[in-house]
Design a protein around this motif. Structure first.
Motif, PDB file in Angstrom:
ATOM      1  N   VAL A 102       0.840  -1.195   0.000  1.00  0.00           N
ATOM      2  CA  VAL A 102       0.000   0.000   0.000  1.00  0.00           C
ATOM      3  C   VAL A 102       0.874   1.243   0.000  1.00  0.00           C
ATOM      4  O   VAL A 102       1.995   1.240   0.524  1.00  0.00           O
ATOM      5  CB  VAL A 102      -0.942   0.041   1.224  1.00  0.00           C
ATOM      6  CG1 VAL A 102      -1.928  -1.119   1.200  1.00  0.00           C
ATOM      7  CG2 VAL A 102      -0.157   0.043   2.532  1.00  0.00           C
TER       8      VAL A 102
ATOM      9  N   PRO B  29       0.221   5.454   0.862  1.00  0.00           N
ATOM     10  CA  PRO B  29      -0.629   6.610   1.144  1.00  0.00           C
ATOM     11  C   PRO B  29      -0.129   7.831   0.371  1.00  0.00           C
ATOM     12  O   PRO B  29       1.063   8.136   0.392  1.00  0.00           O
ATOM     13  CB  PRO B  29      -0.478   6.803   2.651  1.00  0.00           C
ATOM     14  CG  PRO B  29       0.888   6.267   2.959  1.00  0.00           C
ATOM     15  CD  PRO B  29       1.196   5.208   1.934  1.00  0.00           C
TER      16      PRO B  29
ATOM     17  N   SER C 274      -7.799   3.979  -4.316  1.00  0.00           N
ATOM     18  CA  SER C 274      -8.986   4.144  -3.474  1.00  0.00           C
ATOM     19  C   SER C 274      -9.612   5.505  -3.698  1.00  0.00           C
ATOM     20  O   SER C 274      -8.956   6.462  -4.132  1.00  0.00           O
ATOM     21  CB  SER C 274      -8.607   4.008  -1.994  1.00  0.00           C
ATOM     22  OG  SER C 274      -7.958   5.183  -1.557  1.00  0.00           O
TER      23      SER C 274
ATOM     24  N   CYS D 118      -0.293  -3.058  -6.076  1.00  0.00           N
ATOM     25  CA  CYS D 118      -0.152  -2.025  -5.059  1.00  0.00           C
ATOM     26  C   CYS D 118      -1.433  -1.211  -4.994  1.00  0.00           C
ATOM     27  O   CYS D 118      -2.014  -0.870  -6.039  1.00  0.00           O
ATOM     28  CB  CYS D 118       1.025  -1.105  -5.369  1.00  0.00           C
ATOM     29  SG  CYS D 118       1.325   0.172  -4.111  1.00  0.00           S
TER      30      CYS D 118
ATOM     31  N   CYS E 155      -3.628   4.775  -1.767  1.00  0.00           N
ATOM     32  CA  CYS E 155      -4.671   5.267  -0.871  1.00  0.00           C
ATOM     33  C   CYS E 155      -4.486   6.759  -0.630  1.00  0.00           C
ATOM     34  O   CYS E 155      -3.413   7.303  -0.810  1.00  0.00           O
ATOM     35  CB  CYS E 155      -4.641   4.498   0.439  1.00  0.00           C
ATOM     36  SG  CYS E 155      -4.883   2.712   0.236  1.00  0.00           S
TER      37      CYS E 155
ATOM     38  N   GLN F 200      -5.990   5.057   5.920  1.00  0.00           N
ATOM     39  CA  GLN F 200      -6.662   4.283   4.880  1.00  0.00           C
ATOM     40  C   GLN F 200      -5.744   3.212   4.310  1.00  0.00           C
ATOM     41  O   GLN F 200      -6.188   2.133   3.920  1.00  0.00           O
ATOM     42  CB  GLN F 200      -7.113   5.239   3.759  1.00  0.00           C
ATOM     43  CG  GLN F 200      -8.140   4.674   2.790  1.00  0.00           C
ATOM     44  CD  GLN F 200      -8.509   5.684   1.735  1.00  0.00           C
ATOM     45  OE1 GLN F 200      -7.647   6.237   1.050  1.00  0.00           O
ATOM     46  NE2 GLN F 200      -9.798   5.942   1.604  1.00  0.00           N
ATOM     47  N   ALA F 201      -4.446   3.492   4.282  1.00  0.00           N
ATOM     48  CA  ALA F 201      -3.460   2.533   3.779  1.00  0.00           C
ATOM     49  C   ALA F 201      -2.910   1.635   4.878  1.00  0.00           C
ATOM     50  O   ALA F 201      -2.753   0.422   4.697  1.00  0.00           O
ATOM     51  CB  ALA F 201      -2.304   3.283   3.111  1.00  0.00           C
TER      52      ALA F 201
END
Length: 334
Positions: A164, A166, A210, A264, A267, A272-273
């Motif tokens: 992930v 962010p 996202s 991957c 986010c 959120q990540a």
């Protein structure tokens, strides 16, 4: 012999020394890549005795560390003593932690080490000493600056089950939303794709993006940002030829079947990540800084003052960080 990894001390009063000692003790069992610790030999010796661990140390230069690793934990002095007791940072903590980071970056830049692996720092301790960066990531970017240009660092949390990123990182949520822009999303995603190709060996990375709002904004009824900020960024990235989907509702992005569809997740803000990856892979997730001219990984946890020096610290995330750094370094052009 491959160049060793440069491992920083982190916060001397935290669990960095504990997990470093435990990782070295498992070097043969786990076939770990050679590394050396940049820091204070006396601190490590005190911590080893407190933990009841029998450790051989070798005071070496970075150039001699790989040869010493099999028989002793190589320690390269930074010239900064660390007097802090477990769980109790003191006036020596900030200087010792920052000197270790600076020297690790210098060693990689000089070709003495293949990558930087950082133990956890205590930002509150550094802030009291005048540190002005939000965290490790931004400080490393400053150290990597050349010719007046500071690279744009991107924080990735990676594990075998999930990766992930962010887009906004260490900001209060109100400020994160205010800072979010199509340009920032595009810049972040391009850096992610470049490093997934160059350092992770993925020829065609797949990204899932996202939304910012619940249900990715529900066509604007739950907030306009997904239509006005996130979607235009995705359109630009598709124009680059990237394989990318979104904006997707964040609450359905991280179950088993969904994770098989991307390499991957991008986010919009920190939690959120980080909540999904710390739920799925708390012990083996690795913090990776993308966009730098050198490789940097770190355990995905903090200093854990409450268990420092007790023997309870789990070295799994540091071990994963060492392994990932070596894997990424092996893909670097010689």
């Amino acid at each position: 012999m491959a160049k060793p990894l440069a491992l920083t001390t982190g916060e001397p009063a935290g669990i960095g020394p504990d997990i470093t000692l435990k990782a070295w003790l498992r070097r043969n069992e786990l076939k770990l890549p050679a590394f050396y610790l940049l820091g204070d030999r006396d601190l490590l010796d005190r911590r080893a005795r407190a933990l009841g661990l029998k450790i051989e140390f070798a005071d070496v230069s970075a150039d001699d560390a790989a040869g010493a690793f099999a028989e002793a934990l190589p320690v390269v002095s930074t010239g900064h003593a660390a007097s802090a007791q477990p769980g109790r940072p003191d006036d020596s903590s900030a200087d010792a932690a920052l000197a270790s980071i600076r020297q690790a970056v210098g060693d990689v830049a000089a070709g003495r080490a293949s990558a930087v692996v950082t133990n956890p720092i205590a930002k509150s301790v550094l802030y009291r000493a005048g540190f002005r960066h939000p965290g490790h990531t931004e400080f490393l970017a400053e150290l990597a600056a050349t010719g007046g240009h500071t690279p744009h660092p991107v924080m990735m949390l990676w594990s075998p089950a999930l990766a992930v990123v962010p887009v906004t990182i260490h900001l209060p949520l109100r400020q994160a939303i205010a800072q979010l822009s199509s340009e920032l999303i595009v810049t972040t995603a391009r850096i992610v794709v470049a490093d997934l190709k160059a350092r992770f060996g993925l020829a065609h990375p797949r990204l899932a993006v996202s939304g910012l709002n619940p249900h990715a904004g529900e066509d604007g009824t739950l907030g306009s940002e997904d239509l006005t900020i996130v979607t235009p960024a995705i359109d630009i990235l598709r124009g680059d030829g990237l394989e990318i989907r979104g904006p997707l509702p964040a609450d359905t992005m991280f179950h088993d079947a969904a994770r098989q569809t991307y390499d991957c997740a991008i986010c919009m803000y920190h939690d959120q990540a980080l909540i999904p990856i710390k739920t799925i892979a708390f012990d083996d997730a690795v913090n990776v800084t993308l966009g730098l001219p050198f490789i940097r990984t770190s355990p995905d946890h903090g200093t854990a003052f409450d268990i420092a020096g007790t023997g309870k610290a789990n070295p799994s995330s540091l071990i994963a960080a060492l392994r990932l750094a070596a894997r990424m370094a092996a893909k670097q052009p010689s």
